[in-house]
Design an enzyme around this catalytic site. Sequence first.
Site: not given
Length: 180
Positions: A101, A104, A132, A154
């Site tokens: 997904d 990070d 990100k 989010v």
Amino acid sequence: MKPDLEKIVLSAEQIASRNQEVAQEIDVHYQDCERDILLITLLDGAIVFTADLIRNLNVPLHLDCIRVSSYGNSTNPETAPRILGTLKSDVKDKHVLLVDDILDTGNTMKKVYNEVVKKEPASLKTCVFLDKPERRQNDFQADWSGFNIPDEFVVGYGLDYAGRYRQLPYLATLKPSVYS
Ligand code: 5GP
Ligand code: MG
């Protein structure tokens, strides 16, 4: 649920249109591949993205899942990512595409990538719905990524907070009051 949301970051339409582009790039990459690819999705977060992505892909594929856990009921990585359970497929000599997904810190993908590479796939590529880049703690880069987003927590489109909000068809941020 809606009163919990602060703002919509990506609409369902934006997501659907970008997914088609990403799928097309992936199809082009594998177009001369003689064998079916093995797409390994990282549960739970990538479930919605994967379901949409595979329906846009033409390359013949087999689907497998790995469950990885790195967040508890917080918005920060609780511990090093843990791989829970094993794959049902044999990875050796397969063209493997890992799907997650969000990239990070990059620790989850790096860990899974290193585990899968040990099993000697014919090739290993990665695709994430979100990236990100500001949060990265290593040099990991995905081969395909849907959207770059700023350093904000989010939810929606498969991503949760404390197990909730995965069912939202769009990506959103939560009001600060939800966290307190
Ligand atoms: P990493 O290991 O790259 O730091 O993080 C990977 C995992 O952390 C993702 O697969 C996702 O489950 C979770 N994560 C990272 N950022 C967010 C975010 O903004 N929202 C949600 N819901 N999960 C996130
Ligand atoms: Mg995840």
